[in-house]
Design a protein around this motif. Structure first.
Motif, PDB file in Angstrom:
ATOM      1  N   THR A  87      40.000  46.240  21.872  1.00  0.00           N
ATOM      2  CA  THR A  87      40.566  47.131  22.865  1.00  0.00           C
ATOM      3  C   THR A  87      40.468  46.416  24.212  1.00  0.00           C
ATOM      4  OG1 THR A  87      40.580  49.375  23.753  1.00  0.00           O
ATOM      5  CG2 THR A  87      38.416  48.370  23.385  1.00  0.00           C
ATOM      6  N   ALA A  88      41.117  46.968  25.222  1.00  0.00           N
ATOM      7  CA  ALA A  88      41.082  46.324  26.539  1.00  0.00           C
ATOM      8  C   ALA A  88      41.124  47.364  27.642  1.00  0.00           C
ATOM      9  CB  ALA A  88      42.261  45.364  26.699  1.00  0.00           C
ATOM     10  N   VAL A  89      40.592  46.953  28.777  1.00  0.00           N
ATOM     11  CA  VAL A  89      40.666  47.714  30.018  1.00  0.00           C
ATOM     12  C   VAL A  89      41.287  46.781  31.049  1.00  0.00           C
ATOM     13  CG1 VAL A  89      39.314  48.772  31.874  1.00  0.00           C
ATOM     14  CG2 VAL A  89      38.646  49.118  29.486  1.00  0.00           C
ATOM     15  N   ILE A  90      42.310  47.245  31.742  1.00  0.00           N
ATOM     16  CA  ILE A  90      42.882  46.458  32.836  1.00  0.00           C
ATOM     17  C   ILE A  90      41.873  46.502  33.978  1.00  0.00           C
ATOM     18  CG2 ILE A  90      44.805  46.198  34.452  1.00  0.00           C
ATOM     19  CD1 ILE A  90      45.572  45.792  31.480  1.00  0.00           C
ATOM     20  N   ALA A  91      41.350  45.341  34.357  1.00  0.00           N
ATOM     21  CA  ALA A  91      40.308  45.284  35.383  1.00  0.00           C
ATOM     22  C   ALA A  91      40.861  44.951  36.762  1.00  0.00           C
ATOM     23  CB  ALA A  91      39.252  44.253  34.991  1.00  0.00           C
ATOM     24  N   GLU A  92      41.939  44.168  36.801  1.00  0.00           N
ATOM     25  CA  GLU A  92      42.481  43.729  38.094  1.00  0.00           C
ATOM     26  C   GLU A  92      43.948  43.349  37.937  1.00  0.00           C
ATOM     27  OE1 GLU A  92      41.883  39.831  40.968  1.00  0.00           O
ATOM     28  OE2 GLU A  92      40.194  40.485  39.738  1.00  0.00           O
ATOM     29  N   VAL A  93      44.742  43.713  38.932  1.00  0.00           N
ATOM     30  CA  VAL A  93      46.156  43.338  38.981  1.00  0.00           C
ATOM     31  C   VAL A  93      46.444  42.917  40.414  1.00  0.00           C
ATOM     32  CG1 VAL A  93      48.545  44.106  38.699  1.00  0.00           C
ATOM     33  CG2 VAL A  93      46.762  45.012  37.190  1.00  0.00           C
ATOM     34  N   ALA A  94      46.975  41.701  40.598  1.00  0.00           N
ATOM     35  CA  ALA A  94      47.297  41.222  41.938  1.00  0.00           C
ATOM     36  C   ALA A  94      48.596  40.427  41.891  1.00  0.00           C
ATOM     37  CB  ALA A  94      46.167  40.354  42.483  1.00  0.00           C
ATOM     38  N   GLU A  95      49.372  40.540  42.960  1.00  0.00           N
ATOM     39  CA  GLU A  95      50.595  39.741  43.077  1.00  0.00           C
ATOM     40  C   GLU A  95      50.203  38.290  43.354  1.00  0.00           C
ATOM     41  OE1 GLU A  95      53.727  41.084  42.746  1.00  0.00           O
ATOM     42  OE2 GLU A  95      52.889  43.084  42.468  1.00  0.00           O
ATOM     43  N   THR A  96      50.937  37.361  42.766  1.00  0.00           N
ATOM     44  CA  THR A  96      50.705  35.948  43.006  1.00  0.00           C
ATOM     45  C   THR A  96      52.014  35.206  42.826  1.00  0.00           C
ATOM     46  OG1 THR A  96      49.373  34.023  42.411  1.00  0.00           O
ATOM     47  CG2 THR A  96      49.999  35.457  40.620  1.00  0.00           C
ATOM     48  N   GLY A  97      52.326  34.281  43.702  1.00  0.00           N
ATOM     49  CA  GLY A  97      53.516  33.436  43.653  1.00  0.00           C
ATOM     50  C   GLY A  97      54.474  33.646  42.501  1.00  0.00           C
ATOM     51  N   GLY A  98      55.306  34.650  42.552  1.00  0.00           N
ATOM     52  CA  GLY A  98      56.322  34.876  41.538  1.00  0.00           C
ATOM     53  C   GLY A  98      55.834  35.618  40.317  1.00  0.00           C
ATOM     54  N   GLY A  99      54.639  36.162  40.394  1.00  0.00           N
ATOM     55  CA  GLY A  99      54.152  36.852  39.209  1.00  0.00           C
ATOM     56  C   GLY A  99      52.963  37.739  39.490  1.00  0.00           C
ATOM     57  N   ILE A 100      52.207  37.949  38.425  1.00  0.00           N
ATOM     58  CA  ILE A 100      51.066  38.856  38.465  1.00  0.00           C
ATOM     59  C   ILE A 100      49.835  38.122  37.944  1.00  0.00           C
ATOM     60  CG2 ILE A 100      50.113  41.007  37.535  1.00  0.00           C
ATOM     61  CD1 ILE A 100      53.034  41.867  37.006  1.00  0.00           C
ATOM     62  N   HIS A 101      48.745  38.246  38.682  1.00  0.00           N
ATOM     63  CA  HIS A 101      47.437  37.780  38.240  1.00  0.00           C
ATOM     64  C   HIS A 101      46.767  38.986  37.591  1.00  0.00           C
ATOM     65  CE1 HIS A 101      43.647  35.485  38.575  1.00  0.00           C
ATOM     66  NE2 HIS A 101      43.092  36.670  38.818  1.00  0.00           N
ATOM     67  N   LEU A 102      46.474  38.901  36.303  1.00  0.00           N
ATOM     68  CA  LEU A 102      45.979  40.033  35.528  1.00  0.00           C
ATOM     69  C   LEU A 102      44.642  39.688  34.907  1.00  0.00           C
ATOM     70  CD1 LEU A 102      46.433  42.782  34.001  1.00  0.00           C
ATOM     71  CD2 LEU A 102      47.584  41.427  32.245  1.00  0.00           C
ATOM     72  N   VAL A 103      43.657  40.560  35.113  1.00  0.00           N
ATOM     73  CA  VAL A 103      42.368  40.419  34.450  1.00  0.00           C
ATOM     74  C   VAL A 103      42.204  41.617  33.520  1.00  0.00           C
ATOM     75  CG1 VAL A 103      39.864  40.232  34.716  1.00  0.00           C
ATOM     76  CG2 VAL A 103      41.384  39.201  36.435  1.00  0.00           C
ATOM     77  N   ALA A 104      42.015  41.327  32.245  1.00  0.00           N
ATOM     78  CA  ALA A 104      41.795  42.377  31.245  1.00  0.00           C
ATOM     79  C   ALA A 104      40.420  42.162  30.623  1.00  0.00           C
ATOM     80  CB  ALA A 104      42.866  42.333  30.168  1.00  0.00           C
ATOM     81  N   ARG A 105      39.610  43.200  30.608  1.00  0.00           N
ATOM     82  CA  ARG A 105      38.297  43.157  29.958  1.00  0.00           C
ATOM     83  C   ARG A 105      38.515  43.555  28.505  1.00  0.00           C
ATOM     84  NH1 ARG A 105      36.134  45.386  33.783  1.00  0.00           N
ATOM     85  NH2 ARG A 105      36.272  47.544  33.100  1.00  0.00           N
ATOM     86  N   VAL A 106      38.384  42.579  27.617  1.00  0.00           N
ATOM     87  CA  VAL A 106      38.664  42.781  26.194  1.00  0.00           C
ATOM     88  C   VAL A 106      37.346  42.883  25.431  1.00  0.00           C
ATOM     89  CG1 VAL A 106      39.837  41.864  24.157  1.00  0.00           C
ATOM     90  CG2 VAL A 106      40.807  41.458  26.435  1.00  0.00           C
ATOM     91  N   THR A 107      37.251  43.894  24.598  1.00  0.00           N
ATOM     92  CA  THR A 107      36.068  44.094  23.752  1.00  0.00           C
ATOM     93  C   THR A 107      36.507  44.008  22.303  1.00  0.00           C
ATOM     94  OG1 THR A 107      35.059  45.541  25.411  1.00  0.00           O
ATOM     95  CG2 THR A 107      34.204  45.693  23.157  1.00  0.00           C
ATOM     96  N   VAL A 108      35.832  43.139  21.546  1.00  0.00           N
ATOM     97  CA  VAL A 108      36.110  42.989  20.119  1.00  0.00           C
ATOM     98  C   VAL A 108      34.927  43.570  19.363  1.00  0.00           C
ATOM     99  CG1 VAL A 108      36.633  41.374  18.246  1.00  0.00           C
ATOM    100  CG2 VAL A 108      37.407  40.868  20.590  1.00  0.00           C
ATOM    101  N   GLU A 109      35.228  44.457  18.415  1.00  0.00           N
ATOM    102  CA  GLU A 109      34.167  45.066  17.618  1.00  0.00           C
ATOM    103  C   GLU A 109      34.330  44.697  16.155  1.00  0.00           C
ATOM    104  OE1 GLU A 109      34.334  49.351  17.973  1.00  0.00           O
ATOM    105  OE2 GLU A 109      35.821  49.489  16.396  1.00  0.00           O
ATOM    106  N   ARG A 110      33.184  44.768  15.442  1.00  0.00           N
ATOM    107  CA  ARG A 110      33.154  44.542  14.001  1.00  0.00           C
ATOM    108  C   ARG A 110      33.032  45.896  13.322  1.00  0.00           C
ATOM    109  NH1 ARG A 110      28.985  44.066  10.293  1.00  0.00           N
ATOM    110  NH2 ARG A 110      27.426  44.066  11.947  1.00  0.00           N
ATOM    111  N   GLU A 111      33.851  46.112  12.316  1.00  0.00           N
ATOM    112  CA  GLU A 111      33.780  47.356  11.562  1.00  0.00           C
ATOM    113  C   GLU A 111      32.352  47.548  11.034  1.00  0.00           C
ATOM    114  OE1 GLU A 111      36.817  49.492   8.522  1.00  0.00           O
ATOM    115  OE2 GLU A 111      36.120  47.510   7.890  1.00  0.00           O
ATOM    116  N   GLY A 112      31.767  48.704  11.360  1.00  0.00           N
ATOM    117  CA  GLY A 112      30.411  49.003  10.922  1.00  0.00           C
ATOM    118  C   GLY A 112      29.324  48.421  11.809  1.00  0.00           C
ATOM    119  N   GLY A 113      29.704  47.657  12.822  1.00  0.00           N
ATOM    120  CA  GLY A 113      28.719  47.059  13.712  1.00  0.00           C
ATOM    121  C   GLY A 113      28.288  48.037  14.792  1.00  0.00           C
TER     122      GLY A 113
END
Length: 153
Positions: free
Chosen positions: A112-138
């Motif tokens: 799953t992910a949470v969008i942590a930061e969005v900023a404009e940058t030279g022709g685009g978007i600087h995007l930081v996503a906090r991604v969490t990976v889980e193990r089934e049953g963990g």
């Protein structure tokens, strides 16, 4: 397959900062994937590639490399969200990565992910996503990473 959250504009993406997005489908981490990763990276430590020796080790079986789990983020994130109108996306880096729990062979993972930061940058978007990976049953995540991407519109 899970349907990703679709953002029609940078403004919609910005409005989603700090919001947890959906989950990906599960994928299994089998020994073949672990061995292929070991071959690709040259990391053939016994805990990953020697099932007989690993059976007597601390986890009772082989485990996937932490960096194997990290390398799955480009597979996972398009299942979680996408931004319309992007010509190209580039992996820009990772701010912080932790591997709180091992990935025993045969584990099923999802993210799953949470969008942590969005900023404009030279022709685009600087995007930081906090991604969490889980193990089934963990009881703890197997990977938590701040993935940094540049999206060019």
């Amino acid at each position: 397959m899970s349907q990703p959250r679709v953002f029609a504009s940078p403004d919609e993406l910005r409005a989603a900062v700090d919001e947890q997005l959906g989950w990906t489908d599960w994928i299994e981490i089998d020994q073949k994937r672990i061995d292929q990763f070991a071959d690709a990276t040259g990391d053939h430590q016994w805990i990953h590639v020697d099932p007989e020796r690993a059976a007597g080790g601390p986890f009772g079986t082989t485990i996937g490399h932490g960096f194997l789990t990290l390398s799955l983020l480009p597979l996972f994130t398009p299942q979680i969200f996408r931004v319309e109108g992007v010509r190209m996306g580039v992996n820009y880096g990772v701010n912080k990565v932790r591997f709180p729990a091992p990935v025993p062979v045969g584990s099923r993972l999802r993210a799953t992910a949470v969008i942590a930061e969005v900023a404009e940058t030279g022709g685009g978007i600087h995007l930081v996503a906090r991604v969490t990976v889980e193990r089934e049953g963990g009881d703890k995540p197997v990977c938590v990473a701040e993935m940094v991407t540049r999206l060019y519109l």
